[in-house]
Design an enzyme around this catalytic site. Structure first.
Site, PDB file in Angstrom:
ATOM      1  N   HIS A   1       0.814  -1.212   0.000  1.00 49.53           N
ATOM      2  CA  HIS A   1       0.000   0.000   0.000  1.00 49.53           C
ATOM      3  C   HIS A   1       0.851   1.267   0.000  1.00 49.53           C
ATOM      4  O   HIS A   1       2.046   1.248   0.301  1.00 49.53           O
ATOM      5  CB  HIS A   1      -0.907   0.012   1.238  1.00 49.53           C
ATOM      6  N   GLY A   2       0.199   2.392  -0.283  1.00 44.68           N
ATOM      7  CA  GLY A   2       0.871   3.688  -0.269  1.00 44.68           C
ATOM      8  C   GLY A   2       1.154   4.199   1.137  1.00 44.68           C
ATOM      9  O   GLY A   2       0.776   3.597   2.145  1.00 44.68           O
ATOM     10  N   GLN A   3       1.794   5.344   1.166  1.00 51.18           N
ATOM     11  CA  GLN A   3       2.251   5.946   2.420  1.00 51.18           C
ATOM     12  C   GLN A   3       1.091   6.333   3.344  1.00 51.18           C
ATOM     13  O   GLN A   3       0.047   6.805   2.909  1.00 51.18           O
ATOM     14  CB  GLN A   3       3.056   7.198   2.091  1.00 51.18           C
ATOM     15  N   THR A   4       1.310   6.120   4.643  1.00 46.45           N
ATOM     16  CA  THR A   4       0.392   6.599   5.683  1.00 46.45           C
ATOM     17  C   THR A   4       1.159   7.537   6.616  1.00 46.45           C
ATOM     18  O   THR A   4       2.396   7.575   6.607  1.00 46.45           O
ATOM     19  CB  THR A   4      -0.175   5.436   6.525  1.00 46.45           C
TER      20      THR A   4
ATOM     21  N   GLU B   1      -2.054  -6.856   7.725  1.00 45.65           N
ATOM     22  CA  GLU B   1      -0.723  -6.843   8.310  1.00 45.65           C
ATOM     23  C   GLU B   1      -0.733  -7.624   9.623  1.00 45.65           C
ATOM     24  O   GLU B   1      -1.788  -7.834  10.245  1.00 45.65           O
ATOM     25  CB  GLU B   1      -0.272  -5.401   8.534  1.00 45.65           C
TER      26      GLU B   1
ATOM     27  N   TRP C   1       1.483   7.152   9.736  1.00 42.78           N
ATOM     28  CA  TRP C   1       2.258   6.331  10.671  1.00 42.78           C
ATOM     29  C   TRP C   1       3.539   5.803  10.034  1.00 42.78           C
ATOM     30  O   TRP C   1       4.523   5.587  10.737  1.00 42.78           O
ATOM     31  CB  TRP C   1       1.398   5.177  11.215  1.00 42.78           C
ATOM     32  N   ASN C   2       3.544   5.598   8.721  1.00 42.94           N
ATOM     33  CA  ASN C   2       4.796   5.250   8.052  1.00 42.94           C
ATOM     34  C   ASN C   2       5.810   6.370   8.240  1.00 42.94           C
ATOM     35  O   ASN C   2       6.974   6.140   8.579  1.00 42.94           O
ATOM     36  CB  ASN C   2       4.586   5.031   6.555  1.00 42.94           C
TER      37      ASN C   2
ATOM     38  N   ARG D   1      -5.895   1.350   4.029  1.00 40.06           N
ATOM     39  CA  ARG D   1      -4.734   1.769   3.246  1.00 40.06           C
ATOM     40  C   ARG D   1      -4.506   0.856   2.047  1.00 40.06           C
ATOM     41  O   ARG D   1      -4.040   1.308   0.997  1.00 40.06           O
ATOM     42  CB  ARG D   1      -3.497   1.845   4.138  1.00 40.06           C
TER      43      ARG D   1
ATOM     44  N   HIS E   1       0.505  -5.651   2.755  1.00 37.30           N
ATOM     45  CA  HIS E   1       1.342  -4.889   3.673  1.00 37.30           C
ATOM     46  C   HIS E   1       2.750  -5.476   3.684  1.00 37.30           C
ATOM     47  O   HIS E   1       2.945  -6.659   3.401  1.00 37.30           O
ATOM     48  CB  HIS E   1       0.733  -4.927   5.068  1.00 37.30           C
TER      49      HIS E   1
END
Length: 205
Positions: free
Chosen positions: A5-8, A78, A10-11, A54, A146
């Site tokens: 998945h793309g950026q969050t 995840e 929390w990343n 996400r 994930h």
């Protein structure tokens, strides 16, 4: 193809997400759109996704270009990581230093009292194989999931011992790995492929 998945947010904060349901940032949506254009060119036959937002939002970008309906499955979530979830990398190493070190050595660890990596593979790999079996001959499946789940699934499909799964390394946001069938089983054809080099930020770092 196993696509992270793309950026969050929390990343970016280096917080361990695990099964916490965090949305994409604007950057994450842009990453998904950019990568989807590349993946759509490979004419995938089907898309299956984790049911966390996400992953669903990332998969939706590819679905919009291909016309495929995304099948969501909670088994592709995840790793559940109990007390680790929501903590930053520094907080984890400060509070769970021995547990973290054992995990990085490849030992079976219930991070934060959560799932073992082998248990994640037990639930995720069969779902991938089930959808592969439904493909038309020569078809391609895109699995949106994930970082940790993708790595454990790859390790399981390649027949690697769990202690060696860490050697596969992480996936950057919206990058992917490609597996193909060889004469003696699955082969890893590409790992952490993507349109632009990005740092690996996430649960499997």
């Amino acid at each position: 193809m196993l696509w992270r998945h793309g950026q969050t947010s929390w990343n970016l904060e280096r917080r361990f997400q695990g099964s916490t349901d965090i949305e994409l940032t604007e950057t994450g949506v842009a990453q998904a759109r950019r990568s989807a254009r590349l993946l759509a060119g490979l004419k995938p036959s089907a898309i299956v996704s984790s049911d966390l937002r996400r992953a669903v939002a990332t998969a939706a970008e590819l679905a919009a270009l291909t016309g495929h309906t995304v099948v969501s499955d909670a088994a592709l979530r995840e790793t559940y990581a109990g007390e680790w979830q929501g903590l930053t990398h520094d907080e984890i190493t400060a509070r769970f230093g021995e547990q973290y070190a054992a995990w990085k050595r490849g030992e079976p660890v219930r991070r934060g009292g959560g799932e073992l990596e082998t248990e994640v593979a037990d639930r995720a790999a069969p779902v991938v194989l089930e959808h592969v079996d439904r493909l038309p001959e020569g078809g391609t499946l895109v699995v949106v999931s994930h970082g940790g789940t993708i790595r454990t699934t790859i390790g399981r499909l390649l027949g690697l011992e769990a202690a060696h799964w860490e050697s596969l390394g992480g996936l950057s946001n919206c990058c992917w790995s490609v597996l193909g069938k060889g004469a003696h089983g699955w082969r890893l054809l590409e790992h952490n492929a993507g349109s632009l080099p990005e740092p690996v930020l996430g649960d499997d770092t």
